[in-house]
Write a protein that holds these residues in place. Structure first.
Motif, PDB file in Angstrom:
ATOM      1  N   TRP A 159       0.851  -1.179   0.000  1.00 54.04           N
ATOM      2  CA  TRP A 159       0.000   0.000   0.000  1.00 54.04           C
ATOM      3  C   TRP A 159       0.893   1.238   0.000  1.00 54.04           C
ATOM      4  O   TRP A 159       1.877   1.293   0.743  1.00 54.04           O
ATOM      5  CB  TRP A 159      -0.883   0.042   1.248  1.00 54.04           C
ATOM      6  N   VAL A 160       0.548   2.218  -0.794  1.00 48.86           N
ATOM      7  CA  VAL A 160       1.270   3.488  -0.838  1.00 48.86           C
ATOM      8  C   VAL A 160       0.334   4.551  -0.275  1.00 48.86           C
ATOM      9  O   VAL A 160      -0.765   4.781  -0.799  1.00 48.86           O
ATOM     10  CB  VAL A 160       1.688   3.851  -2.273  1.00 48.86           C
ATOM     11  N   ILE A 161       0.765   5.206   0.814  1.00 48.14           N
ATOM     12  CA  ILE A 161      -0.109   6.110   1.577  1.00 48.14           C
ATOM     13  C   ILE A 161       0.341   7.552   1.390  1.00 48.14           C
ATOM     14  O   ILE A 161       1.536   7.865   1.522  1.00 48.14           O
ATOM     15  CB  ILE A 161      -0.100   5.754   3.081  1.00 48.14           C
ATOM     16  N   THR A 162      -0.638   8.438   1.114  1.00 44.87           N
ATOM     17  CA  THR A 162      -0.367   9.862   0.971  1.00 44.87           C
ATOM     18  C   THR A 162      -1.429  10.650   1.719  1.00 44.87           C
ATOM     19  O   THR A 162      -2.635  10.402   1.534  1.00 44.87           O
ATOM     20  CB  THR A 162      -0.376  10.288  -0.509  1.00 44.87           C
ATOM     21  N   GLY A 163      -1.014  11.567   2.579  1.00 49.55           N
ATOM     22  CA  GLY A 163      -1.966  12.384   3.315  1.00 49.55           C
ATOM     23  C   GLY A 163      -1.353  12.932   4.587  1.00 49.55           C
ATOM     24  O   GLY A 163      -0.145  12.814   4.824  1.00 49.55           O
ATOM     25  N   GLN A 164      -2.195  13.517   5.421  1.00 47.72           N
ATOM     26  CA  GLN A 164      -1.744  14.158   6.656  1.00 47.72           C
ATOM     27  C   GLN A 164      -2.675  13.790   7.806  1.00 47.72           C
ATOM     28  O   GLN A 164      -3.895  13.798   7.656  1.00 47.72           O
ATOM     29  CB  GLN A 164      -1.726  15.681   6.492  1.00 47.72           C
ATOM     30  N   LYS A 165      -2.083  13.481   8.945  1.00 54.05           N
ATOM     31  CA  LYS A 165      -2.827  13.262  10.181  1.00 54.05           C
ATOM     32  C   LYS A 165      -2.390  14.329  11.191  1.00 54.05           C
ATOM     33  O   LYS A 165      -1.289  14.879  11.104  1.00 54.05           O
ATOM     34  CB  LYS A 165      -2.568  11.857  10.746  1.00 54.05           C
ATOM     35  N   VAL A 166      -3.244  14.598  12.167  1.00 56.54           N
ATOM     36  CA  VAL A 166      -2.941  15.644  13.133  1.00 56.54           C
ATOM     37  C   VAL A 166      -3.416  15.221  14.515  1.00 56.54           C
ATOM     38  O   VAL A 166      -4.254  14.326  14.647  1.00 56.54           O
ATOM     39  CB  VAL A 166      -3.595  16.983  12.696  1.00 56.54           C
ATOM     40  N   TRP A 167      -2.866  15.858  15.564  1.00 56.89           N
ATOM     41  CA  TRP A 167      -3.154  15.527  16.958  1.00 56.89           C
ATOM     42  C   TRP A 167      -2.786  14.065  17.244  1.00 56.89           C
ATOM     43  O   TRP A 167      -3.476  13.383  17.995  1.00 56.89           O
ATOM     44  CB  TRP A 167      -4.623  15.777  17.316  1.00 56.89           C
ATOM     45  N   THR A 168      -1.690  13.620  16.646  1.00 57.14           N
ATOM     46  CA  THR A 168      -1.284  12.226  16.785  1.00 57.14           C
ATOM     47  C   THR A 168      -0.407  12.080  18.022  1.00 57.14           C
ATOM     48  O   THR A 168       0.782  12.418  18.000  1.00 57.14           O
ATOM     49  CB  THR A 168      -0.536  11.753  15.528  1.00 57.14           C
ATOM     50  N   SER A 169      -0.992  11.579  19.096  1.00 54.80           N
ATOM     51  CA  SER A 169      -0.267  11.461  20.362  1.00 54.80           C
ATOM     52  C   SER A 169       0.908  10.502  20.229  1.00 54.80           C
ATOM     53  O   SER A 169       0.761   9.388  19.716  1.00 54.80           O
ATOM     54  CB  SER A 169      -1.214  10.969  21.469  1.00 54.80           C
ATOM     55  N   LEU A 170       2.069  10.938  20.711  1.00 56.62           N
ATOM     56  CA  LEU A 170       3.276  10.113  20.815  1.00 56.62           C
ATOM     57  C   LEU A 170       3.785   9.598  19.472  1.00 56.62           C
ATOM     58  O   LEU A 170       4.558   8.645  19.427  1.00 56.62           O
ATOM     59  CB  LEU A 170       3.029   8.930  21.771  1.00 56.62           C
ATOM     60  N   ALA A 171       3.395  10.247  18.371  1.00 60.67           N
ATOM     61  CA  ALA A 171       3.894   9.814  17.062  1.00 60.67           C
ATOM     62  C   ALA A 171       5.415   9.916  16.991  1.00 60.67           C
ATOM     63  O   ALA A 171       6.068   9.161  16.263  1.00 60.67           O
ATOM     64  CB  ALA A 171       3.259  10.645  15.953  1.00 60.67           C
ATOM     65  N   HIS A 172       5.995  10.854  17.739  1.00 59.36           N
ATOM     66  CA  HIS A 172       7.442  11.074  17.667  1.00 59.36           C
ATOM     67  C   HIS A 172       8.241   9.947  18.305  1.00 59.36           C
ATOM     68  O   HIS A 172       9.464   9.872  18.106  1.00 59.36           O
ATOM     69  CB  HIS A 172       7.804  12.408  18.313  1.00 59.36           C
ATOM     70  N   VAL A 173       7.591   9.076  19.066  1.00 59.74           N
ATOM     71  CA  VAL A 173       8.310   7.943  19.666  1.00 59.74           C
ATOM     72  C   VAL A 173       7.750   6.603  19.189  1.00 59.74           C
ATOM     73  O   VAL A 173       8.247   5.554  19.592  1.00 59.74           O
ATOM     74  CB  VAL A 173       8.248   7.994  21.215  1.00 59.74           C
ATOM     75  N   ALA A 174       6.725   6.640  18.346  1.00 61.01           N
ATOM     76  CA  ALA A 174       6.046   5.407  17.936  1.00 61.01           C
ATOM     77  C   ALA A 174       6.810   4.681  16.832  1.00 61.01           C
ATOM     78  O   ALA A 174       7.447   5.299  15.973  1.00 61.01           O
ATOM     79  CB  ALA A 174       4.630   5.718  17.463  1.00 61.01           C
ATOM     80  N   ASP A 175       6.714   3.352  16.869  1.00 54.99           N
ATOM     81  CA  ASP A 175       7.286   2.511  15.815  1.00 54.99           C
ATOM     82  C   ASP A 175       6.270   2.220  14.716  1.00 54.99           C
ATOM     83  O   ASP A 175       6.644   2.009  13.563  1.00 54.99           O
ATOM     84  CB  ASP A 175       7.765   1.182  16.416  1.00 54.99           C
ATOM     85  N   TRP A 176       4.983   2.191  15.097  1.00 58.30           N
ATOM     86  CA  TRP A 176       3.913   1.862  14.154  1.00 58.30           C
ATOM     87  C   TRP A 176       2.731   2.803  14.367  1.00 58.30           C
ATOM     88  O   TRP A 176       2.566   3.367  15.450  1.00 58.30           O
ATOM     89  CB  TRP A 176       3.441   0.417  14.360  1.00 58.30           C
ATOM     90  N   CYS A 177       1.910   2.926  13.313  1.00 58.55           N
ATOM     91  CA  CYS A 177       0.696   3.736  13.380  1.00 58.55           C
ATOM     92  C   CYS A 177      -0.433   2.960  12.716  1.00 58.55           C
ATOM     93  O   CYS A 177      -0.233   2.367  11.643  1.00 58.55           O
ATOM     94  CB  CYS A 177       0.911   5.058  12.651  1.00 58.55           C
ATOM     95  N   PHE A 178      -1.599   2.921  13.345  1.00 54.31           N
ATOM     96  CA  PHE A 178      -2.764   2.368  12.632  1.00 54.31           C
ATOM     97  C   PHE A 178      -3.482   3.539  11.970  1.00 54.31           C
ATOM     98  O   PHE A 178      -3.873   4.499  12.621  1.00 54.31           O
ATOM     99  CB  PHE A 178      -3.672   1.534  13.532  1.00 54.31           C
ATOM    100  N   VAL A 179      -3.599   3.457  10.655  1.00 55.10           N
ATOM    101  CA  VAL A 179      -4.008   4.582   9.826  1.00 55.10           C
ATOM    102  C   VAL A 179      -5.345   4.284   9.160  1.00 55.10           C
ATOM    103  O   VAL A 179      -5.506   3.246   8.505  1.00 55.10           O
ATOM    104  CB  VAL A 179      -2.944   4.871   8.746  1.00 55.10           C
ATOM    105  N   LEU A 180      -6.285   5.203   9.323  1.00 57.64           N
ATOM    106  CA  LEU A 180      -7.548   5.129   8.593  1.00 57.64           C
ATOM    107  C   LEU A 180      -7.376   5.923   7.305  1.00 57.64           C
ATOM    108  O   LEU A 180      -7.147   7.137   7.342  1.00 57.64           O
ATOM    109  CB  LEU A 180      -8.690   5.700   9.443  1.00 57.64           C
TER     110      LEU A 180
END
Length: 399
Positions: A159-180
């Motif tokens: 999957w190739v993902i393009t877009g922006q998320k905001v108010w993402t808690s702890l993204a700066h230390v996360a290894d993975w993200c579950f993305v809608l």
């Protein structure tokens, strides 16, 4: 879909022994530098030490009490989950850094993931070896998740993902993200909920940029996340492609459980400390402030009783999570406002109490509690859910 183990909250044989076991472990493993570290508005505080402590918790089997044994948990009853969260909060143990993984991602994979996904992720989640963040909100779709514009397309086996998320808690230390993300266009005249997919995306790759958002408190635990042709494997979609709305709603339902009782113990500690502050400063002599402190105690007692009653129900009543979220939001924001009145001018003017850690604590609580209205599901949306599902009012057209 529920993963709750045991419904009784009332103590049974062995529960008090379990409580002693929790207390003894915390007494033996907590250090003074960790007590009270982290929490809302302070998630960057002592992060490496809190991560190490969370991994010690995991090694001792405390992080996944509700998970079934076959998935690496302990399968403990709801009563014991409540006991653990109560004792954890009372001890002053630090805010954990794995809660998104253990309370949201893990249960979602158990309920809706593939066997391969469970084998890949659950052991690392349980050990706090991989940390997660949530990729839901966007600049134009904060509360209205059906309006997300982040897109994903298949390119061979990725999957190739393009877009922006905001108010993402702890993204700066996360290894993975579950993305809608939207993987198919909205059908003509159809629901915007169709065509969304729930993707598991590695954060440490080219094409993922994390930009911290500085908050009123001075911290930056929230982030903007930009996906510029970021990639994830084809099989890292939870549920069927296009059915992500169902998966995303399941994740939100798992978010609130026995841990809310521990949250309320933390609220009680805050209230007790505020009463002590009012006694020291003499503000307790004001009959209006005294009445408001008493009311805060009553409201918190009602919130706890309601939460325990709901958790013990075989099937939670409609909009349960929404009601609890609205109640605790109102309570904590009210406590922050009350704290400012107890402090008087020192609460509003920094130069009146420079370097006073006690004053800074209450200022931080007041400022951060403004965000309670939005995160965890905005209050506006929660009221709409209650209106439609409990009161039977006409459904709002969100197309």
């Amino acid at each position: 879909m529920s993963l709750r183990v045991g419904r009784k909250v009332a103590p049974v044989d062995g529960d008090e022994e379990f409580r002693r076991e929790v207390r003894e472990w915390l007494d033996a493993n907590l250090t003074d530098e960790l007590r009270g570290a982290g929490g809302p508005g302070r998630e960057n505080e002592a992060f490496p030490q809190r991560l190490a402590f969370t991994r010690r918790l995991a090694a001792a089997g405390w992080t996944c009490l509700a998970w079934p044994v076959e998935h690496g948990g302990r399968g403990e009853s709801l009563a014991r989950q409540v006991i653990f969260h109560e004792e954890y909060a009372r001890s002053g143990a630090p805010s954990r850094v794995d809660h998104i993984g253990t309370t949201m991602v893990g249960p979602t994979l158990m309920a809706l993931g593939t066997p391969q996904q469970r084998r890949r992720f659950l052991p690392r989640l349980a050990a706090a070896d991989e940390l997660w963040c949530q990729g839901y909100s966007e600049p134009g779709a904060g509360s209205d998740l059906a309006g997300v514009t982040t897109r994903a397309r298949l390119d061979d086996d990725q999957w190739v993902i393009t877009g922006q998320k905001v108010w993402t808690s702890l993204a700066h230390v996360a290894d993975w993200c579950f993305v809608l993300a939207r993987t198919a266009p909205v059908p003509a005249g159809g629901s915007r909920h169709a065509g969304l997919s729930y993707l598991l995306v590695p954060m440490r790759q080219p094409g993922v940029t994390v930009r911290p958002i500085r908050q009123l408190t001075g911290d930056s635990e929230f982030n903007e996340v930009f996906f510029d042709d970021a990639r994830t494997e084809r099989d890292l979609v939870v549920g069927e492609p296009g059915q992500g709305w169902r998966v995303a709603m399941a994740t939100l339902a798992f978010e609130r459980g026995a841990a809310t009782v521990g949250q309320q113990i933390g609220f009680q500690r805050d209230l007790d400390d505020l009463v002590a502050l009012a006694r020291r400063t003499g503000a307790i002599a004001d009959p209006l402030l005294r009445a408001r402190l008493t009311r805060a105690w009553i409201d918190l007692s009602v919130l706890r009783a309601h939460t325990l009653r709901v958790l013990a129900a075989p099937e939670p009543p409609p909009a349960t999570a929404s009601v609890i979220k609205l109640l605790w939001t109102r309570w904590r924001q009210g406590l922050g406002e009350l704290a400012m009145d107890v402090l008087g001018p020192a609460g509003a003017a920094a130069e009146l109490a420079p370097g006073d850690e006690d004053v800074e604590r209450w200022r931080r609580l007041f400022l951060f509690s403004r965000a309670d209205t939005i995160y965890g599901g905005s209050n506006e949306i929660q009221r709409g859910i209650v209106a439609e599902r409990v009161l039977g009012l006409p459904r709002q057209d969100r197309r």
